[in-house]
Design an enzyme around this catalytic site. Structure first.
Site, mmCIF file in Angstrom:
data_model
loop_
_atom_site.group_PDB
_atom_site.id
_atom_site.type_symbol
_atom_site.label_atom_id
_atom_site.label_comp_id
_atom_site.label_asym_id
_atom_site.label_seq_id
_atom_site.Cartn_x
_atom_site.Cartn_y
_atom_site.Cartn_z
ATOM 1 N N GLY A 153 0.806 -1.209 0.000
ATOM 2 C CA GLY A 153 0.000 0.000 0.000
ATOM 3 C C GLY A 153 0.841 1.261 0.000
ATOM 4 N N ARG A 167 23.840 12.088 -41.017
ATOM 5 C CA ARG A 167 24.147 11.154 -39.940
ATOM 6 C C ARG A 167 25.035 11.825 -38.895
ATOM 7 N NH1 ARG A 167 26.518 6.071 -42.864
ATOM 8 N NH2 ARG A 167 26.893 5.485 -40.687
ATOM 9 N N HIS A 208 23.084 15.984 -55.526
ATOM 10 C CA HIS A 208 22.296 14.790 -55.825
ATOM 11 C C HIS A 208 23.098 13.505 -55.649
ATOM 12 C CE1 HIS A 208 21.003 17.923 -58.816
ATOM 13 N NE2 HIS A 208 22.252 17.833 -59.198
ATOM 14 N N ASN A 239 31.835 22.484 -55.355
ATOM 15 C CA ASN A 239 30.675 21.763 -55.881
ATOM 16 C C ASN A 239 31.027 20.289 -56.058
ATOM 17 O OD1 ASN A 239 27.887 22.067 -57.413
ATOM 18 N ND2 ASN A 239 29.163 20.685 -58.615
ATOM 19 N N ASN A 287 35.613 5.639 -48.243
ATOM 20 C CA ASN A 287 36.303 5.902 -46.979
ATOM 21 C C ASN A 287 36.622 4.656 -46.158
ATOM 22 O OD1 ASN A 287 33.530 5.509 -46.576
ATOM 23 N ND2 ASN A 287 33.527 6.679 -44.669
#
EC number: 2.7.7.23
Length: 450
Positions: free
Chosen positions: A77, A332, A362, A376, A385
């Site tokens: 209780g 990420r 893109h 660019n 990598n």
């Protein structure tokens, strides 16, 4: 005056039907008991004791040193649970509040007001109550002819007339600490549940002529306990509504609040627009005049003024001022984008630093890299990598142009003002102001198919 708190967090939570300890189920990305602890701490409490039982180590792991702990081996209780804090609090002076660990919506403001009401009235005990349309399952506030509290009766011990009362006990109390621990020893378990009820302490105080107050809140949602998954979803919805309301009142446009999820630790600047279906979690900071496009997800990230995120996923990353991300891009952990950067559709950035004005428009993967100012990166460019065992770094200088379908095999450094021809696989460093071409010469045999 010293103030203490006891958080009741020892219940099994069998109705959750879960392997997870009840109070560790999350609302708005945090365990319920953590929401309660933060509200308790925010109300000005000096010391917190959390009563733990099942899953004790898990609760301690989440709350850490922000609380002391007492173990309740048998759940006999609420009065029995509070008595477990005796070793920490019995000799203390001041006010002690008792809060349930499964009430994630309780606010520090309500607890502050409860404590103030209790202390201003010089009461020995004060109960937080509310009037609700469906009081089933709650203890009822029974008042005498003069409107003062007579007793609190639990659902299973109530008469039909008492069950018709719609003012209920929230299970949240403030006590004079010395009085609380004195009366706890007098509580008996002669009731339908065979349990030691904390509200019986109030009856004992009243029988001795002490002052017991009732403070009624108008915000019924705050006192809602969570006992099953349905109630968990209701608490989640209520927290979402509260959080979105706060941001809208502070100058943020949320086009569809019902479909927008914003975590409790998120900060958002004024004139930012949040489109439908967005989820923003963790310790995310969003500046002013930002647009978060529909169905974007952002976690533990920083988005600076004027940036635009379109239907993209951003995790543990930073996005500079006036930078555009997406649609369908993924940032990420470790992605750092400067100002005026463009990361376009189907681009993945991981642990890479894109300096001011860089563009990856893109279908590219840029990982473990530094991309210089105004450089660019052409469509389909990949930083190679990983050799299967180790990760290596790619560095591209400023004002360079990397053509389409280029492989940059790390470790490799491309200088400033370099042109890398489309289709090249670059394995060696390229000095400043150079043209790099690394592809087989085309051979055309006319008439071959005749």
């Amino acid at each position: 005056m010293r103030r203490h708190a006891i958080i009741l967090a020892a219940g099994k939570g069998t109705r959750m039907k879960s392997k997870k300890y009840k109070v560790l189920h999350e609302v708005a990305g945090k365990p319920m008991v953590e929401h309660v602890l933060e509200s308790v701490k925010g109300s000005g409490v000096d010391q917190v004791v959390t009563i733990v039982g099942h899953g004790a180590e898990s609760v301690k792991g989440h709350l850490g040193e922000r609380s002391l702990y007492s173990f309740q081996e048998e759940q006999l209780g609420t009065a029995h649970a509070v008595q477990m804090a005796k070793s920490h609090l019995e000799d203390k002076e001041g006010t002690t509040i008792v809060v349930c660990g499964d009430t994630p919506l309780i606010t520090k403001e309500t607890l502050e007001t409860l404590i103030a009401h209790h202390e201003d009235a010089n009461a020995q005990a004060t109960v937080l109550s509310a009037s609700i349309q469906q009081p089933y399952g709650y203890g009822r506030i029974v008042r005498n002819a003069s409107g003062r509290l007579e007793r609190i009766v639990e659902e299973k011990d109530a008469t039909q007339a008492e069950k018709d009362i719609n003012e209920i006990s929230s299970g949240i109390f403030a006590f004079n600490n010395k009085t609380l621990f004195e009366k706890l020893t007098q509580v008996k378990n002669d009731n339908a549940q065979g349990e030691y009820y904390l509200p019986d302490v109030l009856s004992l105080i009243l029988n001795d002529g002490g002052i017991v107050e009732v403070y009624r809140t108008n915000d019924v949602e705050e006192i809602m306990g969570v006992n099953d998954r349905v109630m968990l979803s209701q608490a989640e919805k209520a927290m979402q509504r509260r959080t979105n309301h706060y941001h809208m009142l502070n100058g943020v446009t949320i086009i569809d609040p019902d479909s927008t999820y914003i975590g409790p630790d998120v900060t958002i600047g004024s004139d930012t627009v949040i489109e439908p279906g967005v989820r923003i979690n963790g310790r995310t900071e969003i500046g002013e005049d930002v647009v978060i496009g529909q169905y974007s997800e952002i976690n533990n990230s920083t988005i600076e003024n004027g940036a635009c995120i379109q239907q993209s996923v951003v995790n543990d990353a930073s996005v500079g001022a006036n930078t555009k991300v997406g649609p369908f891009a993924q940032l990420r952990p470790g992605a750092q984008l400067g100002a005026d950067v463009k990361v376009g559709n189907f681009v993945e950035i991981k642990k890479a630093d894109l300096k001011d004005g860089a563009k990856v428009s893109h279908l590219s993967y840029i990982g473990d890299a530094v991309i210089g100012e105004r450089t660019n990166i052409g469509c389909g460019t990949i930083t190679v990598n990983y050799d299967g065992e180790n990760k290596f770094k790619t560095i591209v200088g400023k004002d360079s142009f990397v053509g389409c379908n280029v492989n940059l095999v790390a470790p490799v450094t491309i200088g400033d003002d370099v042109l890398v021809a489309a289709g090249s696989t670059i394995t060696d460093d390229v000095p400043n102001d150079s043209l790099a071409v690394a592809r087989a010469r085309q051979t055309t045999k006319e008439g071959y198919r005749k």
